[in-house]
Motif scaffolding. Sequence first.
Motif, mmCIF file in Angstrom:
data_model
loop_
_atom_site.group_PDB
_atom_site.id
_atom_site.type_symbol
_atom_site.label_atom_id
_atom_site.label_comp_id
_atom_site.label_asym_id
_atom_site.label_seq_id
_atom_site.Cartn_x
_atom_site.Cartn_y
_atom_site.Cartn_z
ATOM 1 N N ASN A 1 31.090 5.191 -25.088
ATOM 2 C CA ASN A 1 31.485 4.113 -24.179
ATOM 3 C C ASN A 1 30.827 2.786 -24.558
ATOM 4 O OD1 ASN A 1 33.104 5.825 -22.739
ATOM 5 N ND2 ASN A 1 31.662 6.137 -21.070
ATOM 6 N N LYS A 2 29.575 2.843 -24.964
ATOM 7 C CA LYS A 2 28.878 1.612 -25.381
ATOM 8 C C LYS A 2 29.547 1.006 -26.618
ATOM 9 C CE LYS A 2 24.287 2.946 -23.616
ATOM 10 N NZ LYS A 2 24.662 4.211 -22.962
ATOM 11 N N ILE A 3 29.858 1.857 -27.586
ATOM 12 C CA ILE A 3 30.539 1.369 -28.802
ATOM 13 C C ILE A 3 31.920 0.842 -28.458
ATOM 14 C CG2 ILE A 3 31.379 2.032 -31.070
ATOM 15 C CD1 ILE A 3 28.363 1.910 -30.887
ATOM 16 N N LEU A 4 32.612 1.521 -27.551
ATOM 17 C CA LEU A 4 33.952 1.074 -27.152
ATOM 18 C C LEU A 4 33.908 -0.284 -26.475
ATOM 19 C CD1 LEU A 4 36.961 1.730 -26.865
ATOM 20 C CD2 LEU A 4 36.432 2.883 -24.713
ATOM 21 N N GLY A 5 32.901 -0.496 -25.618
ATOM 22 C CA GLY A 5 32.789 -1.788 -24.945
ATOM 23 C C GLY A 5 32.613 -2.939 -25.922
ATOM 24 N N LEU A 6 31.859 -2.711 -26.999
ATOM 25 C CA LEU A 6 31.689 -3.751 -28.015
ATOM 26 C C LEU A 6 32.931 -3.911 -28.888
ATOM 27 C CD1 LEU A 6 28.025 -2.950 -29.173
ATOM 28 C CD2 LEU A 6 28.768 -4.728 -27.576
ATOM 29 N N SER A 7 33.592 -2.797 -29.197
ATOM 30 C CA SER A 7 34.738 -2.848 -30.105
ATOM 31 C C SER A 7 35.945 -3.549 -29.496
ATOM 32 C CB SER A 7 35.135 -1.420 -30.517
ATOM 33 O OG SER A 7 34.050 -0.754 -31.132
ATOM 34 N N LEU A 8 36.083 -3.515 -28.183
ATOM 35 C CA LEU A 8 37.272 -4.088 -27.548
ATOM 36 C C LEU A 8 37.177 -5.597 -27.318
ATOM 37 C CD1 LEU A 8 38.198 -1.393 -24.873
ATOM 38 C CD2 LEU A 8 39.280 -1.820 -27.087
ATOM 39 N N ILE A 9 36.024 -6.188 -27.531
ATOM 40 C CA ILE A 9 35.889 -7.630 -27.258
ATOM 41 C C ILE A 9 36.804 -8.481 -28.139
ATOM 42 C CG2 ILE A 9 34.275 -9.571 -27.356
ATOM 43 C CD1 ILE A 9 32.106 -7.710 -26.372
ATOM 44 N N SER B 1 44.194 -1.929 -30.548
ATOM 45 C CA SER B 1 43.206 -1.570 -29.521
ATOM 46 C C SER B 1 43.466 -0.168 -28.979
ATOM 47 C CB SER B 1 43.230 -2.600 -28.393
ATOM 48 O OG SER B 1 44.478 -2.585 -27.712
ATOM 49 N N PHE B 2 44.734 0.181 -28.764
ATOM 50 C CA PHE B 2 45.050 1.552 -28.341
ATOM 51 C C PHE B 2 44.625 2.555 -29.403
ATOM 52 C CE2 PHE B 2 48.765 -0.007 -25.500
ATOM 53 C CZ PHE B 2 47.848 -0.340 -24.528
ATOM 54 N N LEU B 3 44.810 2.200 -30.661
ATOM 55 C CA LEU B 3 44.411 3.092 -31.753
ATOM 56 C C LEU B 3 42.898 3.279 -31.781
ATOM 57 C CD1 LEU B 3 45.396 4.715 -34.198
ATOM 58 C CD2 LEU B 3 45.133 2.644 -35.581
ATOM 59 N N VAL B 4 42.154 2.202 -31.590
ATOM 60 C CA VAL B 4 40.685 2.289 -31.564
ATOM 61 C C VAL B 4 40.227 3.163 -30.402
ATOM 62 C CG1 VAL B 4 38.581 0.956 -31.166
ATOM 63 C CG2 VAL B 4 40.302 0.109 -32.768
ATOM 64 N N ILE B 5 40.833 2.990 -29.228
ATOM 65 C CA ILE B 5 40.459 3.803 -28.064
ATOM 66 C C ILE B 5 40.723 5.281 -28.334
ATOM 67 C CG2 ILE B 5 41.016 4.288 -25.652
ATOM 68 C CD1 ILE B 5 41.575 1.305 -25.304
#
Length: 276
Positions: free
Chosen positions: A192-200, A221-225
């Motif tokens: 979740n921490k990595i996801l929060g940074l990756s979506l910015i 972004s959907f692919l990254v999630i």
Amino acid sequence: MFSLPAPQANARMLYGFNIPENVLAARTQERVKQEMAQHPMLRPKERIDARIKLHPFRDRSSDFLMILVLIAFIGIFRLANPSYMRNLFRAFRNPTLSTRQLKEQLRQDSAASLTMDLIFCISMGLYLYFTLNHIHNKNIILEYPTIIILLGFMLLFVVIYVVRFLFLKFTGWVFNISEITDNYTFNVFLINKILGLSLIPFTIILAFGQGQWVQASLFLSFLVIAILFLNRYLRSGVVFGYFIKFSKFHFFMYLCASELLPLAVLMKLVNQWLIS
């Protein structure tokens, strides 16, 4: 013998014919009118509507300020906690190492860990708002100010975060598998921490981009999630294997209560409250 007619005083001899001057003058005036009608500088001007047309204006200053504050806050946090950020990315890159040495180091710095969890909730709230705003063609109802909607999204993620943490703690205590559920909780919160940074970066494009850039950003972004969620489950294969071995029913109940239910509640609230 044939004789040519005598030339008239008001006529001209052209190609052996006497052409009256009035005919030449009429043809000349007609030709001049045709040339003037075709000249770009002499054409009659088209009527132009010079009235001022009002276009809808949307003030994006608040959106820009929120994203700017979030990025600045992350930058300050990274400068203040360089070792925590370094260990966080090391734990993400090395799943085996993350379950041993780095896990305790990251858990010891509880203030930094809590701050990163808060950053995740803020980042996801912004991403969800701008994603829904784009998908529904900016038809999100405007009865509430933007800041209220964003705070609602962020608070919703905080509630889901806390409920999931308490549920995993309770599950580990009930089934006497606290060590396994702690490892799974660590993996969940790490991703979740990595996801929060990756979506910015995707949030910035969704907020201010146009055209194909937004569509490409939404897809990526959907692919990254999806990739990060898959990574989370692969890291937690031991936990899932234990649950399936212990009881398939309990594993199914866990998926419904901890994974599917929060998403279902989130989409239900969004459809009933925000989408016009």
